[in-house]
Design a protein around this motif. Sequence first.
Motif, short mmCIF file in Angstrom:
data_model
loop_
_atom_site.label_atom_id
_atom_site.label_comp_id
_atom_site.label_asym_id
_atom_site.label_seq_id
_atom_site.Cartn_x
_atom_site.Cartn_y
_atom_site.Cartn_z
N GLU A 149 0.83 -1.20 0.00
CA GLU A 149 0.00 0.00 0.00
C GLU A 149 0.87 1.26 0.00
O GLU A 149 0.52 2.26 -0.64
CB GLU A 149 -0.91 -0.01 1.22
CG GLU A 149 -1.85 1.17 1.35
CD GLU A 149 -2.88 1.23 0.25
OE1 GLU A 149 -3.48 2.30 0.06
OE2 GLU A 149 -3.10 0.20 -0.42
N ARG A 152 1.97 1.90 -3.48
CA ARG A 152 0.86 2.39 -4.31
C ARG A 152 0.62 3.88 -4.06
O ARG A 152 0.27 4.62 -4.99
CB ARG A 152 -0.41 1.59 -3.99
CG ARG A 152 -1.58 1.90 -4.91
CD ARG A 152 -2.85 1.28 -4.40
NE ARG A 152 -3.28 1.89 -3.15
CZ ARG A 152 -3.95 3.03 -3.07
NH1 ARG A 152 -4.26 3.70 -4.17
NH2 ARG A 152 -4.30 3.52 -1.90
N GLN A 153 0.81 4.34 -2.83
CA GLN A 153 0.58 5.74 -2.50
C GLN A 153 1.76 6.64 -2.85
O GLN A 153 1.60 7.87 -2.94
CB GLN A 153 0.27 5.90 -1.00
CG GLN A 153 -1.00 5.21 -0.55
CD GLN A 153 -1.14 5.28 0.95
OE1 GLN A 153 -0.17 5.47 1.69
NE2 GLN A 153 -2.38 5.14 1.43
N GLU A 156 1.64 9.35 -5.92
CA GLU A 156 0.78 10.49 -5.65
C GLU A 156 1.40 11.41 -4.61
O GLU A 156 1.30 12.64 -4.71
CB GLU A 156 -0.58 10.01 -5.18
CG GLU A 156 -1.34 9.17 -6.20
CD GLU A 156 -2.67 8.70 -5.68
OE1 GLU A 156 -3.01 9.05 -4.52
OE2 GLU A 156 -3.37 7.98 -6.41
N ALA A 157 2.07 10.82 -3.60
CA ALA A 157 2.73 11.65 -2.59
C ALA A 157 3.88 12.45 -3.20
O ALA A 157 4.07 13.63 -2.88
CB ALA A 157 3.24 10.76 -1.45
N PHE A 182 -2.37 12.36 3.52
CA PHE A 182 -2.47 10.97 3.11
C PHE A 182 -2.77 10.07 4.32
O PHE A 182 -2.32 10.34 5.44
CB PHE A 182 -1.17 10.51 2.44
CG PHE A 182 -1.05 10.96 1.01
CD1 PHE A 182 -1.27 10.07 -0.03
CD2 PHE A 182 -0.72 12.27 0.70
CE1 PHE A 182 -1.16 10.48 -1.35
CE2 PHE A 182 -0.61 12.69 -0.61
CZ PHE A 182 -0.84 11.79 -1.63
#
Length: 325
Positions: A149, A152-153, A156-157, A182
Amino acid sequence: MTIAISIGIFLSIILFVEGAYYCYHQYLNPQNRNIKRRLRGGAARPQDGQAGSQSVDILRQRKLSDLPWLHTLLASMSNLGGLEKTLQQANSQMPIGVFLLLSGVFGGVGVVAAGLMDYPLVMAIGIGFVCLMLPYVKLRMKRASRFKEFERQLPEALDLMARALRAGHAFSVGMKMVGDEFPDPIGPEFGRTVEEISFGIDVPEAMANLNNRVVSTDLKFFITALIVQRESGGNLAEIIEAISRLIRQRFELFGRVKALSAEGRLSGIVLFAMPFVMAGVLWWLNESYMRLLIEDELGLMMMGAAGFLMVLGAFVMKNMCEIKV
């Protein structure tokens, strides 16, 4: 079977004592009630004879167990650092002492259950060992899911940090925005890194701590690029955007590889599960026929050899279908 039952009774007594102590420490301890009262807003009155001022230790202490003797015993073991790190990486709030007791209880229950079903001692010990490892397997699965996870984040971060840098904010402000916006796991991890930087830790050291908490190849790319940029200079926003674009391309390529290898992975799952399914069906149809495998020494040797070959075959097929991207 008497030995197995005795072990189960002993582990049950340990669990009962630990549970009783936990209930007392959590709900009946006067010190905890005073702390909860103070947190609710009411100041707790000091007891008679209690010192007005006490020395406060500002260093962070490792809480391994609520039992003092178990905490001292576990603190003296230097080889538990790996397990403690795994608990932290899985974001588990469970102390090591509770985790070890839980594993012991699972193992004892497995041994007792096998003993009550009149299984041989060797098989009862094997079942107990499998049950003993169940909490650790669950912990590793939770850790791997959290790392997945995080990856996956991460793109975007990084995009958010790049936009913050282009807007004129500092690097730490961009990381703080990620920590605030987030969810777990990337939000708390970046927030903790920002706190370390605010407390005076150098940025490379704080990022190295983040790398120790989260095992991720993409995160290593980002940290390495950040350290190189701080030493040689350059446009950090463009570097972060390039890393984010590279991570997205890796995900796209990995998805294609996963789709192409789906047939091989499914074949491996079917081949690995087929012996267990057939054994369950045969046990249901003719239990006396299958009990020879667990009651006869030759049957146990055959099961052990078959299990070893299955694990070896699963390892080989997994390496054949797993392509590093």
